[in-house]
Design a protein around this motif. Structure first.
Motif, PDB file in Angstrom:
ATOM      1  N   TYR A  42       0.863  -1.176   0.000  1.00 18.95           N
ATOM      2  CA  TYR A  42       0.000   0.000   0.000  1.00 18.95           C
ATOM      3  C   TYR A  42       0.903   1.231   0.000  1.00 18.95           C
ATOM      4  O   TYR A  42       1.883   1.296   0.761  1.00 18.95           O
ATOM      5  N   ALA A  43       0.582   2.191  -0.847  1.00 15.73           N
ATOM      6  CA  ALA A  43       1.428   3.377  -0.988  1.00 15.73           C
ATOM      7  C   ALA A  43       1.479   4.172   0.312  1.00 15.73           C
ATOM      8  O   ALA A  43       0.462   4.377   0.979  1.00 15.73           O
ATOM      9  N   LEU A  44       2.694   4.617   0.657  1.00 17.50           N
ATOM     10  CA  LEU A  44       2.892   5.498   1.803  1.00 17.50           C
ATOM     11  C   LEU A  44       3.004   6.948   1.347  1.00 17.50           C
ATOM     12  O   LEU A  44       2.486   7.852   1.985  1.00 17.50           O
ATOM     13  N   TYR A  45       3.703   7.148   0.213  1.00 18.96           N
ATOM     14  CA  TYR A  45       3.877   8.510  -0.286  1.00 18.96           C
ATOM     15  C   TYR A  45       4.394   8.494  -1.719  1.00 18.96           C
ATOM     16  O   TYR A  45       5.100   7.567  -2.127  1.00 18.96           O
ATOM     17  N   PHE A  46       4.013   9.524  -2.465  1.00 24.07           N
ATOM     18  CA  PHE A  46       4.522   9.770  -3.815  1.00 24.07           C
ATOM     19  C   PHE A  46       5.208  11.126  -3.804  1.00 24.07           C
ATOM     20  O   PHE A  46       4.748  12.059  -3.138  1.00 24.07           O
ATOM     21  N   SER A  47       6.295  11.257  -4.539  1.00 26.24           N
ATOM     22  CA  SER A  47       7.003  12.537  -4.582  1.00 26.24           C
ATOM     23  C   SER A  47       7.748  12.701  -5.899  1.00 26.24           C
ATOM     24  O   SER A  47       8.163  11.725  -6.526  1.00 26.24           O
ATOM     25  N   ASN A  94      -6.651  11.750   2.509  1.00 24.49           N
ATOM     26  CA  ASN A  94      -8.009  11.538   3.009  1.00 24.49           C
ATOM     27  C   ASN A  94      -8.201  10.155   3.618  1.00 24.49           C
ATOM     28  O   ASN A  94      -9.324   9.751   3.920  1.00 24.49           O
ATOM     29  N   GLY A  95      -7.086   9.428   3.795  1.00 25.31           N
ATOM     30  CA  GLY A  95      -7.143   8.176   4.536  1.00 25.31           C
ATOM     31  C   GLY A  95      -7.504   6.940   3.741  1.00 25.31           C
ATOM     32  O   GLY A  95      -7.752   5.877   4.324  1.00 25.31           O
ATOM     33  N   TYR A  96      -7.505   7.041   2.414  1.00 22.71           N
ATOM     34  CA  TYR A  96      -7.819   5.881   1.575  1.00 22.71           C
ATOM     35  C   TYR A  96      -6.530   5.165   1.167  1.00 22.71           C
ATOM     36  O   TYR A  96      -5.445   5.749   1.190  1.00 22.71           O
ATOM     37  N   LYS A  97      -6.669   3.907   0.773  1.00 20.35           N
ATOM     38  CA  LYS A  97      -5.507   3.102   0.411  1.00 20.35           C
ATOM     39  C   LYS A  97      -5.343   2.980  -1.105  1.00 20.35           C
ATOM     40  O   LYS A  97      -6.324   2.782  -1.826  1.00 20.35           O
ATOM     41  N   ILE A  98      -4.087   3.073  -1.535  1.00 17.56           N
ATOM     42  CA  ILE A  98      -3.728   2.850  -2.936  1.00 17.56           C
ATOM     43  C   ILE A  98      -2.878   1.591  -3.005  1.00 17.56           C
ATOM     44  O   ILE A  98      -1.836   1.502  -2.354  1.00 17.56           O
ATOM     45  N   LYS A  99      -3.324   0.616  -3.776  1.00 16.59           N
ATOM     46  CA  LYS A  99      -2.571  -0.627  -3.945  1.00 16.59           C
ATOM     47  C   LYS A  99      -1.492  -0.426  -5.005  1.00 16.59           C
ATOM     48  O   LYS A  99      -1.774  -0.010  -6.131  1.00 16.59           O
ATOM     49  N   VAL A 100      -0.260  -0.717  -4.633  1.00 22.16           N
ATOM     50  CA  VAL A 100       0.866  -0.602  -5.553  1.00 22.16           C
ATOM     51  C   VAL A 100       1.128  -1.970  -6.183  1.00 22.16           C
ATOM     52  O   VAL A 100       1.276  -2.966  -5.475  1.00 22.16           O
ATOM     53  N   VAL A 101       1.156  -2.011  -7.496  1.00 20.15           N
ATOM     54  CA  VAL A 101       1.416  -3.251  -8.226  1.00 20.15           C
ATOM     55  C   VAL A 101       2.789  -3.137  -8.881  1.00 20.15           C
ATOM     56  O   VAL A 101       3.006  -2.279  -9.741  1.00 20.15           O
ATOM     57  N   ILE A 102       3.714  -3.977  -8.444  1.00 20.19           N
ATOM     58  CA  ILE A 102       5.067  -3.935  -9.000  1.00 20.19           C
ATOM     59  C   ILE A 102       5.089  -4.663 -10.341  1.00 20.19           C
ATOM     60  O   ILE A 102       4.653  -5.809 -10.444  1.00 20.19           O
ATOM     61  N   VAL A 103       5.574  -3.979 -11.354  1.00 25.39           N
ATOM     62  CA  VAL A 103       5.641  -4.561 -12.695  1.00 25.39           C
ATOM     63  C   VAL A 103       7.076  -4.486 -13.201  1.00 25.39           C
ATOM     64  O   VAL A 103       7.905  -3.742 -12.671  1.00 25.39           O
TER      65      VAL A 103
END
Length: 252
Positions: free
Chosen positions: A153-158, A215-224
């Motif tokens: 689950y993503a923690l942060y994007f930058s 806003n407290g929602y989860k983003i699933k990270v898919v490693i490709v």
């Protein structure tokens, strides 16, 4: 989750500060928007592919090569607003936001990212990432980097280098991941998302996905796997894409 239809929408606007008319830019004689559409059409999980635009030139070109196209409001602030408007009267369970500047994106990446959200009960969005190697410029602010937890689950994007560094460090190999411009939304959440106010981190980084995390929602990270995909941000990127096509062929 119970699945009805899976819709892929490619948002395409003509106006761009760095590259006006980008969707219609020719790549080896074919408009970029057509190349992206053709990649999406190869994905068997997708029931329908739609090009959403606010420009008649893009609409007419899309129709000319056989795509379904819809006109959306020029008031849409982002590609996400545009795709939400495009599917507002379509019954579906999954909506894919496929960036119109990824002419070489692999259909397998799209498929795997769809599967990522179908298997997850907590995330509202899935998105692909790939490892960065030492040949790439980590400090390039056109490329978003991402860190995520052990459950992907993503923690942060930058746009900055994360984990913190001034350059690629071999000792941290396996920690640097870059984001690929593709989002797979659960349709119910997409309706909520476009109503959320822009967030402070989103405006600081100029990365819309941070609104989801704030806003407290989860983003699933898919490693490709790292592919030959080259996002087209500037006119000079066209040459890099054409070079790959000429080397690998049209069926890459």
């Amino acid at each position: 989750m119970k699945i009805s239809r899976i819709i892929c929408v490619i948002p395409a606007r003509y106006e761009s500060t760095r590259f006006p008319g980008k969707p219609l830019a020719l790549i080896c004689g074919k408009p970029m928007i057509q190349r992206v559409w053709e990649r999406a059409k190869k994905v068997k999980l997708i029931d329908e592919v739609i090009i959403a635009t606010d420009d008649k030139r893009i609409f007419d070109k899309a129709v000319s090569f056989g795509a379904k196209a819809v006109m959306t409001s020029p008031e849409c602030k982002s590609g996400t607003d545009r795709i939400a408007q495009a599917v507002r009267n379509i019954k579906c369970s999954i909506v894919i936001n496929l960036q119109g500047d990824e002419p070489l994106i692999s259909p397998d990446i799209i498929s795997n990212t769809i599967k990522g959200i179908l298997k997850d009960t907590q995330a509202v969005v899935s998105t692909p990432v790939c490892l960065v190697d030492e040949t790439e410029n980590l400090s390039d602010t056109n490329s978003a980097k991402v860190v995520f937890d052990k459950n992907h689950y993503a923690l942060y994007f930058s746009r900055s280098i994360i984990p913190n560094s001034t350059r690629y460090e071999k000792s941290k190999a396996g920690l640097y991941y870059k984001h690929i411009g593709l989002y797979v939304y659960k349709s119910d959440f997409l309706k909520k998302f476009v109503k959320l106010k822009e967030s402070s981190l989103e405006n600081t980084e100029k990365l819309e996905q941070l609104r989801i995390l704030e806003n407290g929602y989860k983003i699933k990270v898919v490693i490709v796997k790292k592919e030959n995909s080259v996002p087209v941000d500037r006119p000079e990127d066209i040459k890099a894409v054409e070079k790959i096509i000429k080397m690998k062929g049209e069926r890459l």
